[in-house]
Design an enzyme around this catalytic site. Structure first.
Site, PDB file in Angstrom:
ATOM      1  N   SER A 201      -3.076  -8.923  52.058  1.00  0.00           N
ATOM      2  CA  SER A 201      -2.768  -8.838  50.634  1.00  0.00           C
ATOM      3  C   SER A 201      -3.284 -10.076  49.919  1.00  0.00           C
ATOM      4  O   SER A 201      -3.302 -11.176  50.473  1.00  0.00           O
ATOM      5  CB  SER A 201      -1.249  -8.754  50.462  1.00  0.00           C
ATOM      6  OG  SER A 201      -0.903  -8.933  49.113  1.00  0.00           O
TER       7      SER A 201
ATOM      8  N   TYR B 164       6.954 -12.082  52.575  1.00  0.00           N
ATOM      9  CA  TYR B 164       5.823 -11.157  52.662  1.00  0.00           C
ATOM     10  C   TYR B 164       4.505 -11.910  52.428  1.00  0.00           C
ATOM     11  O   TYR B 164       3.534 -11.751  53.180  1.00  0.00           O
ATOM     12  CB  TYR B 164       6.026 -10.050  51.629  1.00  0.00           C
ATOM     13  CG  TYR B 164       4.931  -9.015  51.618  1.00  0.00           C
ATOM     14  CD1 TYR B 164       4.919  -7.996  52.563  1.00  0.00           C
ATOM     15  CD2 TYR B 164       3.923  -9.053  50.665  1.00  0.00           C
ATOM     16  CE1 TYR B 164       3.909  -7.035  52.553  1.00  0.00           C
ATOM     17  CE2 TYR B 164       2.921  -8.102  50.638  1.00  0.00           C
ATOM     18  CZ  TYR B 164       2.910  -7.094  51.588  1.00  0.00           C
ATOM     19  OH  TYR B 164       1.915  -6.151  51.582  1.00  0.00           O
TER      20      TYR B 164
END
Ligand code: NDP
Length: 322
Positions: A181, A241
């Site tokens: 990401s 995350y």
């Protein structure tokens, strides 16, 4: 003053949206161009494995790869859900097989590898898509940060390590694609990392090692346990995350460096990509692109005709900075 700041923020958001929409349009055109015979290094005997593929981006990558004519192993930690997902594709005529795989469970990884070895002998493509996110915004907790780092970073590493011996020796090279990401970026205006020492360690690919990446995530988890992480310079939103994806990005570079030392004919190329903000269960279906569009760059990377590319980070079929 505040008004003009807000206005310029809005303007830059609009510009980014325009740019993204234009690029997505270009990509959907590119997707209509079939691979020519000399670009297609794969056949129906070429085997790809996708982790966490019972839904979302993983499911879409299975569908697209099988659509290109590969044999694809759809894996899922839940047997029933995975069988059903595979059935949908099998009924559509796709060459899709299924096996259970929980990347958090070493015995599941071992069982999966034994099955692959027995049934297929070797594989050509491994797509590490399985991932979790529990916290929203600035929330953070000891329990979730352990789960997120264990799954997204250690789980990904463990399945890669277990599968490398099963990757086919072939002139076109085997391929590992990690789904990461932009939230894990180290540089640029989108980077949320304020800790300069961590940035300096992770960015220098020449001195980067797996141990440095492990130590970085351990330090993060320690600070979460001690309640000191907020002053540690870690990203403040989607904290665990973002750290997990930062770690997988860094690990991809370490892995690529290590794998580049393999002899010709045994090469394995490892890259990572950001799918964008995708309408899947992970985002509560609040993303701005479909799973089909989100899967595109991963599929494109896995199928690159002249794959001398390794250790790079991509988004929307273009290389981006780590
Ligand atoms: P989903 O939540 O729809 O899919 C995640 C998949 O991972 C599910 O199939 C899930 O299984 C599986 N999974 C979770 N833990 C494990 C495990 N231990 N072993 C095996 N499989 C597991 O989300 P997305 O499709 O959006 O996410 C796919 C990948 O893309 C993730 O790595 C995510 O971080 C990444 N990503 C997503 C973005 C987005 O905007 N959606 C943006 C950037 C990256 P189960 O169904 O059993 O929970």
């Amino acid at each position: 003053m505040v008004g003009s700041k807000e206005k310029s923020k809005e303007k830059s958001k609009e510009k980014s949206k325009e740019k993204r929409d234009k690029r997505l349009q270009e990509i959907s055109l590119l997707r209509t161009i079939p691979y020519s015979d000399h670009q297609r290094w794969w056949t129906s005997e070429t085997v790809a494995v996708v982790t966490g593929a019972n839904r979302g981006i993983g499911f879409e990558m299975v569908r697209q790869l099988a659509g290109h004519g590969l044999t694809v192993i759809l894996t899922s930690r839940d047997e029933n859900v995975g069988v059903e997902a595979a059935k949908v594709l099998q009924e559509g005529g796709f060459n899709v097989d299924f096996h259970r795989l929980d990347i958090l469970d070493s015995s599941s990884i071992q069982e999966f590898c034994n099955w692959v070895k027995e049934k297929y002998g070797s594989i050509d493509v491994l797509i590490n898509n399985a991932g979790v996110n529990y916290n929203i915004g600035t929330e953070n907790s000891v329990e979730y940060s352990h789960m997120v780092i264990s799954t997204n970073y250690y789980g990904t590493k463990n399945i890669i390590r277990a599968m490398i011996p099963l990757m086919r020796h072939a002139s076109q090279g085997a391929r590992i694609v990690n789904v990461t990401s932009r939230l894990g970026r180290l540089k640029g205006r989108h980077s949320k990392l304020e800790n300069e020492a961590v940035r300096a360690k992770l960015i220098d690919v020449d001195s980067l090692t797996e141990e440095i990446v492990d130590k970085t995530v351990s330090e993060f988890l320690k600070q979460v346990e001690e309640g000191t992480w907020e002053s540690g310079g870690w990203p403040h939103s989607f904290t665990d995350y973002s750290v997990s994806k930062m770690a997988v990005n860094a690990y991809t570079r370490v892995l690529a460096k290590e794998l580049s030392e393999r002899p010709e004919g045994e090469k394995i190329y490892a890259n990572c990509f950001c799918p964008g903000w995708v309408k899947t269960a992970m985002t509560g279906y609040a993303g701005n692109i479909s799973a089909e569009d989100g899967a595109d760059t991963g599929v494109w990377l896995a199928l690159l005709p002249d794959q001398a590319i390794t250790g790079k980070f991509f988004a929307e079929r273009r290389e981006i900075n780590f």
